[in-house]
Design an enzyme around this catalytic site. Sequence first.
Site, PDB file in Angstrom:
ATOM      1  N   GLU A  46      40.004  37.982  43.313  1.00  0.00           N
ATOM      2  CA  GLU A  46      40.558  36.773  43.194  1.00  0.00           C
ATOM      3  C   GLU A  46      38.580  35.525  43.494  1.00  0.00           C
ATOM      4  O   GLU A  46      39.108  34.535  42.580  1.00  0.00           O
ATOM      5  CB  GLU A  46      41.646  36.073  44.541  1.00  0.00           C
ATOM      6  CG  GLU A  46      41.411  35.959  45.789  1.00  0.00           C
ATOM      7  CD  GLU A  46      41.995  37.278  46.070  1.00  0.00           C
ATOM      8  OE1 GLU A  46      42.028  38.501  45.075  1.00  0.00           O
ATOM      9  OE2 GLU A  46      41.972  37.642  47.572  1.00  0.00           O
ATOM     10  N   ASN A  47      37.927  36.536  44.083  1.00  0.00           N
ATOM     11  CA  ASN A  47      36.506  36.439  44.098  1.00  0.00           C
ATOM     12  C   ASN A  47      36.018  35.709  42.308  1.00  0.00           C
ATOM     13  O   ASN A  47      34.676  35.210  43.057  1.00  0.00           O
ATOM     14  CB  ASN A  47      35.896  36.368  45.146  1.00  0.00           C
ATOM     15  CG  ASN A  47      35.890  38.142  44.261  1.00  0.00           C
ATOM     16  OD1 ASN A  47      36.233  38.857  44.123  1.00  0.00           O
ATOM     17  ND2 ASN A  47      34.062  38.370  44.496  1.00  0.00           N
TER      18      ASN A  47
END
Lengths: 208, 234
Positions: A46-47
């Site tokens: 999710e980064n």
Amino acid sequence: MPWDRNQMAARAAQELEDGMYVNLGIGIPTLVANYVGDKDITLQSENGMLGMGPFPFEGEEDADLINAGKQTITELSRTSYFDSATSFAMIRGGKIAAAVLGAMEVDEEGDLANWMIPGVLVKGMGGAMDLVAGVGRVIVVMDHTNKHGKSKLLKKCTLPLTGKKVVDRIITNLGVLDVVEGGLKIVEIAEGVTEDEIRAATEAKIVN
Amino acid sequence: MKKIYANATEALDGVLTDGMLIAAGGFGLCGIPELLLEAIKDSGAQDLTFASNNAGVDDFGIGILLQTKQVKKMISSYVGENAEFMRQYLAGELELEFNPQGTLAERMRAGGAGIPGFYTKTGVGTVIAEGKEHKDFNGETYIMEEGIFADLSIVKAWKADDTGNLIFRKTARNFNVPAATCGKICIAEVEEIVPRGSLDPDCIHLPGIYVHRLIQGDHEKRIEQRTTRKKEEA
């Protein structure tokens, strides 16, 4: 014999289907990637990455290439990168088919607590609240009881929630349970574990 | 208009003041504006509020500003790697507003896009939703979150041209894009400023309209968790 960490991860990998885009949390969920076999699974970090590869070889670490657990990783031929707003747009927008997450507590309504113990631990929810609110299916992988032997499958979560009515399936060291109308339903029992043992280790209501 | 400054201190001159809300890019220690943070420390600016996904570690990133007590408040999603942060927070010396990571990113994006508020499912039924407007759409409940309008944005990119067009590298893009857009002034630090025309216009990640000041410098790019596998495993 209850399942060990790797057996739990292997069982969770069975939940993933060919073609899925999936987000794996930190801890046992990370191990799920080792058991997907030939299935065509794209892992989201999710980064800001789709198509997460394995850890780099020694000496090939890149400070610009990490996963959501801040570990160095590698890219694949399918990889794409994007910013955090785009990353959570695809999560919130329901494009990610499933998330596999760890938990401190789950209750019989599917409420999940995995981010905070008041006064003890101040870390933050990271992307967990967004994931459980947005992805298609939430699969929790955790030990059935805590280190004091108390059930982690409760009637009502006691810790601050990560999400309300968000969990679909729970994979523990004792077996697999689904969140259904009225409580939890046992769908699978680890080899060598009895149904009575699961029931005894579960505070949440078990329905048939 | 000249956007290139000699160093971080000069780039901050005239725009950094006490009590500012600063949006900072980076995820963990990846893609953080390390030179600008160092210069903010040296400036002695006080009572700063940071909207930043993380708070660095004790001796790197925003952590260095915690050591010097220059930070009044953090708006973050995860602060787990920072002992000094935890100490100051538990002692009541530091304000903390936890935002879910995607909500934080969208708040920055919205602020930069002129959107003062938006509705999201994230956090409904949790402490995050307390005191916020709830509204149902198509039978589902959402909460309203507000856009972040920062006084200053500080970001780190890989390459820039002199007009401020930016490209990022791998997962170092992260919060840098939304953070850059939501400030009145944005300062970007990059590894290399290249001649105008040498970046492919089709591959610009952030157009220079968002970038007001620019510096080039050497970056430590510290790795927080070095994880590897052995060659023979392959």
